[in-house]
Design an enzyme around this catalytic site. Structure first.
Site, mmCIF file in Angstrom:
data_model
loop_
_atom_site.group_PDB
_atom_site.id
_atom_site.type_symbol
_atom_site.label_atom_id
_atom_site.label_comp_id
_atom_site.label_asym_id
_atom_site.label_seq_id
_atom_site.Cartn_x
_atom_site.Cartn_y
_atom_site.Cartn_z
ATOM 1 C CB SER B 154 87.151 43.789 18.418
ATOM 2 O OG SER B 154 85.783 43.128 19.404
ATOM 3 C CG ASP B 319 87.440 50.231 23.213
ATOM 4 O OD1 ASP B 319 86.274 50.143 23.425
ATOM 5 O OD2 ASP B 319 87.870 49.198 22.259
ATOM 6 C CG HIS B 352 84.677 48.316 20.818
ATOM 7 N ND1 HIS B 352 86.129 47.841 20.803
ATOM 8 C CD2 HIS B 352 84.345 47.292 20.370
ATOM 9 C CE1 HIS B 352 86.097 46.377 20.920
ATOM 10 N NE2 HIS B 352 84.974 45.950 19.991
#
EC number: 2.3.1.46
Lengths: 375, 375
Positions: B154, B319, B352
């Site tokens: 991320s 995601d 995610h």
């Protein structure tokens, strides 16, 4: 002068009901008002009526304007009018503000005749089922036994769907647009964040903010900003706003920097000034609760068994709030029941909001369907 | 006893820097602390170091525990340890808390030596570029000229990516996981709703809530609830929570009804008690600002031109925060530059958050890649 395709200047009407309405929750409304508008003429045998059900923040003002200079027509003016897909030259169209709303129908901001104060926290939660019941009473009062069409987008589509189950003999055609048979956990989660924003706003005062001469603007603003994200697709946000900066450069602070921030905050501010927080809470709960299978337990086709209407179900490719997959669940259940159903998945980049947009393919599909609807 | 695959009990360290750091915003930090942890042994030629960069709410506690009875190991303990994909028997792994954080490194809650009060609203915004600079100084202080691997998921992946551009000679391998080359308008929109929730919380006091002996719990709670929705996929929410009701029936009020509400509110409450609101704001801004093409203008491949590292880019099918498509943009740009890049799109329903999960395929891919990394 309004264009020939406009229903022109319209005047809302109010129907007052004094037969107590027992709600799904068990609460009873002894009396209530429903504000509504009509467009077109009801024919002699009252067979050409169309009921338009509104979504979360909608109301009875579906089409037309309130004055010659009125810049803002009703929310579905591109769909409803003379010669439009929902043709008011042929049909008598009714838009109403749902019970619990904040545009004239009895809702949390209305005065409770018993206390002489706004209902506020005492206004009962209402459900899609309750709305359909109150809409049926409005139809009764207008002498309409059977609707040619009951239609709606999003939460409005849920009302249309419930009509087809609850009063199958009163609906010839049911148009369910950008809707879903019930919310997913993610849908409920977004609604709950919005609700928590309102409920925890110190200006909410447990729902009785009217008495404090304030409104929970912060919470309502956040709820609307969040809602807006889910109404638009990632793509349309990208093409409309992208990463464009208002001043062309980063300012390394928390004021507006990106255009998308400016847009969302503006939308949030506007909404917070005009919409009632209790109504917003109540509408999201009605969304969460709606589930035709909740009592029958399980299969949607079982829940839809009573439906006799012809159906048009429409979804939009980029709608991730109520994705096409959710519409297909409805279509599949109707087909399982051997109902007459037309379905189209319309290519659109506008996300959930697409159902409000004047897309040519979308409108010609509705128009084509409506041609076979007897008036 | 900790299992043999754990790095065991770890103790954070603090590095104090007195060379002023000029930030991207132009603000200068005269001095600052970085808190960090290390696992494994740095080899004689200091060639086996791995830097793990953290995401929005992460910190330096990547692996191991703080005490024998500590039930909660570091946030990537399933990935980092003896014999694990990031094998501490071979590598010397560093986790640090980024500048502006709230877990020990200098941040908004730290005491400003000039005023003797918490920085609060006076703490400057920091960017991914600033973090990389501060991380490079930490590496210098440890005598590490070149990392075997710089990695992160991320926002952590963005830091790894920037390292590869800014200090190409100091990164042999770059692992960019569940990341994106820059945020979309939708990503920024979600971040802005979270920020507005905090900024408009009356307990925020313009960022100087420390002096008022309070914290903007409402805002931080909403921010976290919203964040959580975007970390999970619609599917995993559906299978974990669905429409299950806590009490088995509707209660027609605004208390918790659905399990998903209970989960989100709990996560929000927990976070609001432990995380610093100014850090949250600052981290979301760092995310919004990151864009390697911002100054080069336009093409990602141009921005990535300086990179010399070998890359492993990983994305997860469900995601939707940083969709696989965003990782493919990175891969495409690297391939345009004829970089050595491995890419995999891992099938996962966890959204995610998948990058934090011990998925067997995911871990074996990282393990396989790491086998070719010289220590």
């Amino acid at each position: 002068m309004q264009p020939a395709s406009s229903v022109g200047i319209v005047v809302p009407q109010t129907a007052h009901f004094t037969t107590p309405l027992t709600l799904k929750s068990g609460a009873v409304l002894p009396s209530y008002d429903l504000v509504y508008e009509t467009y077109g003429m009801l024919n002699a045998d009252k067979s050409n009526a169309i009921l338009v059900c509104h979504a979360l923040s909608g109301n009875h003002h579906v089409a037309g304007v309130y004055a010659e200079q009125d810049k803002k027509p009703g929310w579905w003016d591109n769909m409803v009018g003379p010669g439009k897909p929902i043709d008011t030259d042929r049909f008598f169209v009714i838009g109403l503000n749902n019970l619990g709303g904040c545009h004239g129908s009895t809702g949390p901001a209305s005065i409770d005749p018993i206390t002489g104060q706004p209902f506020g926290s005492h206004f009962p939660l209402v459900t899609v089922e309750d709305w359909v019941e109150s809409q049926a009473r409005l139809a009764d009062s207008l002498g309409i036994r059977q609707f040619a069409v009951i239609m709606g987008g999003s939460l409005g589509g849920m009302q249309a769907l419930h009509w087809s189950i609850k009063h199958p003999e009163r609906v010839r055609h049911c148009l369910v647009i950008a809707s879903a048979p019930k919310l997913t956990a993610q849908n409920i989660a977004f609604n709950d964040v919005a609700r928590q924003a309102i409920l925890t706003d110190p200006d909410f005062h447990g729902g009785d903010f009217y008495a404090h001469d304030t409104r929970p603007r912060r919470g309502l603003r956040l709820a609307r900003m969040l809602g807006h994200i889910t109404y638009l697709s990632d793509d349309v946000m990208g093409s409309k706003f992208g990463r464009v900066l208002r001043s062309g450069a980063f300012n390394y602070g928390y004021d507006v920097e990106f255009e998308i921030e400016s847009y969302l905050r503006y939308q949030g501010d506007k909404f917070a000034e005009s919409f009632d927080a209790n109504t917003y809470l109540l509408m999201t709960k009605a969304l969460d609760y709606f589930d035709p299978t909740h009592h029958s337990g399980g299969k949607l086709s079982d829940a839809l068994k009573p439906a006799q209407a012809d159906f048009l179900v429409l979804s939009f490719t980029s709608d991730w709030r109520f994705a096409p997959e959710r519409s297909r669940e409805i279509v599949k259940a109707l087909l399982d029941n051997e109902c007459r159903v037309s379905y189209a998945e319309i290519t659109s980049g506008h996300g959930h909001d697409a159902f409000l947009m004047p897309d040519a393919h979308y409108h010609s599909l509705v128009r084509a369907y409506m041609e076979r609807v007897a008036s």
